[in-house]
Design a protein around this motif. Structure first.
Motif, PDB file in Angstrom:
ATOM      1  N   TRP A 116       2.167 -19.129  -1.637  1.00 48.41           N
ATOM      2  CA  TRP A 116       2.782 -17.830  -1.904  1.00 48.41           C
ATOM      3  C   TRP A 116       3.957 -17.582  -0.966  1.00 48.41           C
ATOM      4  N   ASP A 117       5.141 -17.408  -1.537  1.00 49.45           N
ATOM      5  CA  ASP A 117       6.293 -16.947  -0.763  1.00 49.45           C
ATOM      6  C   ASP A 117       6.140 -15.451  -0.512  1.00 49.45           C
ATOM      7  N   LEU A 118       6.217 -15.047   0.739  1.00 52.03           N
ATOM      8  CA  LEU A 118       6.115 -13.627   1.072  1.00 52.03           C
ATOM      9  C   LEU A 118       7.474 -12.950   1.121  1.00 52.03           C
ATOM     10  N   CYS A 119       8.514 -13.697   1.431  1.00 52.79           N
ATOM     11  CA  CYS A 119       9.853 -13.120   1.508  1.00 52.79           C
ATOM     12  C   CYS A 119      10.853 -14.177   1.042  1.00 52.79           C
ATOM     13  N   HIS A 120      11.306 -14.047  -0.194  1.00 51.78           N
ATOM     14  CA  HIS A 120      12.241 -15.010  -0.779  1.00 51.78           C
ATOM     15  C   HIS A 120      13.575 -14.291  -0.991  1.00 51.78           C
ATOM     16  N   TYR A 121      14.224 -13.995   0.116  1.00 51.65           N
ATOM     17  CA  TYR A 121      15.539 -13.329   0.189  1.00 51.65           C
ATOM     18  C   TYR A 121      15.493 -11.823  -0.100  1.00 51.65           C
ATOM     19  N   ASP A 130      14.738   0.163   2.257  1.00 46.89           N
ATOM     20  CA  ASP A 130      14.940   0.834   3.539  1.00 46.89           C
ATOM     21  C   ASP A 130      14.905  -0.121   4.726  1.00 46.89           C
ATOM     22  N   VAL A 131      14.717  -1.399   4.468  1.00 51.38           N
ATOM     23  CA  VAL A 131      14.579  -2.395   5.543  1.00 51.38           C
ATOM     24  C   VAL A 131      15.938  -2.993   5.881  1.00 51.38           C
ATOM     25  N   ASP A 132      16.215  -3.117   7.177  1.00 56.14           N
ATOM     26  CA  ASP A 132      17.408  -3.798   7.678  1.00 56.14           C
ATOM     27  C   ASP A 132      16.954  -5.039   8.442  1.00 56.14           C
ATOM     28  N   PRO A 133      17.190  -6.253   7.893  1.00 54.67           N
ATOM     29  CA  PRO A 133      16.742  -7.453   8.593  1.00 54.67           C
ATOM     30  C   PRO A 133      17.327  -7.623   9.990  1.00 54.67           C
ATOM     31  N   PHE A 134      18.439  -6.959  10.295  1.00 55.82           N
ATOM     32  CA  PHE A 134      19.009  -7.042  11.634  1.00 55.82           C
ATOM     33  C   PHE A 134      18.348  -6.071  12.619  1.00 55.82           C
ATOM     34  N   SER A 135      17.517  -5.183  12.118  1.00 57.67           N
ATOM     35  CA  SER A 135      16.898  -4.172  12.967  1.00 57.67           C
ATOM     36  C   SER A 135      15.818  -4.788  13.852  1.00 57.67           C
ATOM     37  N   SER A 169      20.291 -17.587   6.473  1.00 56.53           N
ATOM     38  CA  SER A 169      21.115 -17.174   7.611  1.00 56.53           C
ATOM     39  C   SER A 169      22.590 -17.419   7.327  1.00 56.53           C
ATOM     40  N   TRP A 170      22.877 -18.535   6.687  1.00 55.81           N
ATOM     41  CA  TRP A 170      24.270 -18.841   6.344  1.00 55.81           C
ATOM     42  C   TRP A 170      24.759 -17.951   5.204  1.00 55.81           C
ATOM     43  N   ALA A 171      24.006 -17.926   4.102  1.00 51.87           N
ATOM     44  CA  ALA A 171      24.464 -17.213   2.906  1.00 51.87           C
ATOM     45  C   ALA A 171      24.446 -15.701   3.089  1.00 51.87           C
ATOM     46  N   GLY A 172      23.418 -15.194   3.753  1.00 49.42           N
ATOM     47  CA  GLY A 172      23.289 -13.753   3.915  1.00 49.42           C
ATOM     48  C   GLY A 172      23.787 -13.220   5.239  1.00 49.42           C
ATOM     49  N   GLY A 173      23.904 -14.122   6.246  1.00 47.58           N
ATOM     50  CA  GLY A 173      24.315 -13.682   7.571  1.00 47.58           C
ATOM     51  C   GLY A 173      25.736 -14.035   7.944  1.00 47.58           C
ATOM     52  N   ASP A 174      26.251 -15.149   7.403  1.00 45.32           N
ATOM     53  CA  ASP A 174      27.616 -15.571   7.713  1.00 45.32           C
ATOM     54  C   ASP A 174      28.600 -15.287   6.581  1.00 45.32           C
ATOM     55  N   MET A 175      28.163 -15.455   5.323  1.00 42.54           N
ATOM     56  CA  MET A 175      29.082 -15.465   4.186  1.00 42.54           C
ATOM     57  C   MET A 175      28.987 -14.240   3.286  1.00 42.54           C
ATOM     58  N   ALA A 176      28.006 -13.359   3.511  1.00 37.20           N
ATOM     59  CA  ALA A 176      27.818 -12.159   2.686  1.00 37.20           C
ATOM     60  C   ALA A 176      27.683 -12.490   1.198  1.00 37.20           C
ATOM     61  N   HIS A 177      27.049 -13.633   0.889  1.00 37.16           N
ATOM     62  CA  HIS A 177      26.807 -13.969  -0.512  1.00 37.16           C
ATOM     63  C   HIS A 177      25.732 -13.077  -1.119  1.00 37.16           C
ATOM     64  N   PHE A 178      24.753 -12.702  -0.311  1.00 37.52           N
ATOM     65  CA  PHE A 178      23.717 -11.761  -0.742  1.00 37.52           C
ATOM     66  C   PHE A 178      23.137 -11.098   0.501  1.00 37.52           C
ATOM     67  N   LEU A 197      28.553 -10.944   7.944  1.00 36.88           N
ATOM     68  CA  LEU A 197      29.703 -11.827   8.124  1.00 36.88           C
ATOM     69  C   LEU A 197      29.737 -12.259   9.586  1.00 36.88           C
ATOM     70  N   GLY A 198      29.634 -13.564   9.817  1.00 35.05           N
ATOM     71  CA  GLY A 198      29.655 -14.080  11.173  1.00 35.05           C
ATOM     72  C   GLY A 198      28.440 -13.713  11.990  1.00 35.05           C
ATOM     73  N   ARG A 199      27.335 -13.378  11.331  1.00 40.66           N
ATOM     74  CA  ARG A 199      26.115 -12.988  12.041  1.00 40.66           C
ATOM     75  C   ARG A 199      24.951 -13.921  11.705  1.00 40.66           C
ATOM     76  N   GLY A 200      25.265 -15.158  11.294  1.00 38.48           N
ATOM     77  CA  GLY A 200      24.222 -16.075  10.873  1.00 38.48           C
ATOM     78  C   GLY A 200      23.229 -16.406  11.959  1.00 38.48           C
ATOM     79  N   SER A 201      23.704 -16.646  13.179  1.00 40.60           N
ATOM     80  CA  SER A 201      22.787 -16.971  14.279  1.00 40.60           C
ATOM     81  C   SER A 201      21.855 -15.807  14.580  1.00 40.60           C
ATOM     82  N   GLU A 202      22.403 -14.600  14.517  1.00 40.04           N
ATOM     83  CA  GLU A 202      21.588 -13.406  14.746  1.00 40.04           C
ATOM     84  C   GLU A 202      20.516 -13.259  13.670  1.00 40.04           C
ATOM     85  N   LEU A 203      20.917 -13.460  12.418  1.00 38.82           N
ATOM     86  CA  LEU A 203      19.949 -13.341  11.334  1.00 38.82           C
ATOM     87  C   LEU A 203      18.886 -14.433  11.437  1.00 38.82           C
TER      88      LEU A 203
END
Length: 388
Positions: free
Chosen positions: A90-95, A100-105, A143-152, A157-163
């Protein structure tokens, strides 16, 4: 090598529920029809000896109010898997995540851990099977698609390492929370394996650095780097390797084709993972489109067999997705599956060349004698369901 899974050849249901930059949300379990009739899908795969699948919970539907869980979108799937004897990872979190959730929080890892514990409690109470989880799917890619490239989402943008660090924290917190609920739980940590080759002679170091980045999330989860994220050695249970034809490219350049000298055989990438971690491996995602489906699967299976002969502890290959699906950003029909879209009677057409290949490979990697059940016949060297 003891078997971890009920079948070596497996099927994965596309369960992404990401948000696009234009604000649109996707729920691929709905778009593919699987969410509406999971039992029919499990039965269809079982007819082709697939007894282990990847499937997913949809956190955004389950926790629409913080701390309150509505399992109505999940329980029919869970109970259908039980009815059909299907082992599910079971995938619990598939993107996807609640609105109301902020993954950077800073609150994100604990919020996810509470959800994971609640899900584990439901699964424990509903099933006597050893539960399997993929806490957060493809940390490196997300991390790349959602944190660096804003694909989803979360559109960084530029926050891949943080994500990446946040997703690792969430994974480790989720594993710990699930183990508190059910000590039997097993975990599969899925991420792509890649090869990045230099485009020019000046790119050698940068290309190698990019290639080595594929191990960072697994290393963090295992506590080998990124201290303070909750990593520990026993978090790294089974390593899920995702591999497609686009997983090798030149730095800032085009994809490397299998016919090119810079292409590294899949067996080499598998042996690197094996040698680095000494953990069981699952090919958690692989597949291709159209007429490439069969030759690609055959290539992957040949490479897995070669890696196993060299000592790699590989326990399965998951065709992903096992159904056709609509393209994430353009909605086009992607013919990747062993089965297609359901018709009005919820029957899915079977792409027989791929179904036969799956059966042949199942027999190849499962040498024990097979007893054929009622309603099945042998056709040539494959097993097919008897047509009514």
């Amino acid at each position: 090598m003891s078997a971890l899974f009920r079948s070596f050849m497996q099927g994965g249901f596309e369960c992404s529920n990401h948000r696009r930059p234009d604000g649109a949300s996707h729920d691929l379990l709905v778009d593919t029809g699987h969410a509406l009739h999971p039992g029919a899908d499990y039965a269809a795969l079982a007819r082709y000896r697939i007894r282990t699948v990847r499937d997913g919970l949809r956190w955004h539907l389950i926790e629409t109010t913080p701390g309150q869980y509505d399992w109505s979108s999940f329980l029919p799937m869970l109970r259908a898997s039980q009815d059909h004897g299907m082992q599910v990872i079971w995938d619990l979190c598939h993107y996807g995540y609640p609105a109301d959730v902020d993954p950077f929080s800073p609150a994100f890892p604990d919020r996810f851990a509470r959800f994971a514990a609640a899900a584990a409690s439901v699964i424990r109470d509903e099933s006597d099977d050893v539960p399997w989880y993929c806490p957060v799917n493809e940390i490196s890619y997300w991390s790349w698609a959602g944190g660096d490239m804003a694909h989803f989402g979360p559109m960084g943008l530029g926050r891949g390492s943080e994500l990446k660090r946040q997703l690792v924290r969430a994974t480790c917190a989720g594993i710990a929370a699930i183990r508190q609920v059910d000590a039997r739980a097993r975990f599969m940590l899925a991420d792509p394996v890649i090869n990045v080759a230099p485009l020019t002679a000046d790119d050698v170091d940068a290309a190698e650095h990019a290639t080595q980045g594929q191990y960072e999330a697994w290393d963090m989860i295992a506590g080998a780097r990124g201290h303070g994220l909750g990593g520990r050695r026993d978090n790294l249970d089974v390593i899920g390797v995702n591999f497609y034809s686009h997983n090798q490219w030149r730095l800032d350049g085009p994809r490397i084709e299998r016919s090119e000298s810079d292409y590294r055989p899949f067996r080499e990438l598998l042996m690197q993972v094996h040698n680095r971690y000494q953990r069981p491996i699952l090919i958690a995602e692989t597949g291709a489109e159209g007429d490439l489906r069969v030759p690609w699967l055959r290539y992957v299976c040949d490479e897995v067999a070669a890696a196993r002969s060299q000592g790699a502890d590989i326990h399965g290959i998951c065709l992903y997705p096992v159904t056709d699906y609509p393209g994430w950003f353009d909605g086009r029909h992607c013919p990747t599956g062993m089965v297609g879209y359901p018709d009005a009677q919820q029957e899915r057409p079977v792409y027989l060349p791929l179904a036969r290949e799956m059966l042949d490979q199942q027999a190849r990697f499962t040498p024990a004698p097979v007893r054929y059940g009622v309603g099945q016949r042998i056709a040539g060297n494959v097993q097919e369901p008897v047509q009514a």
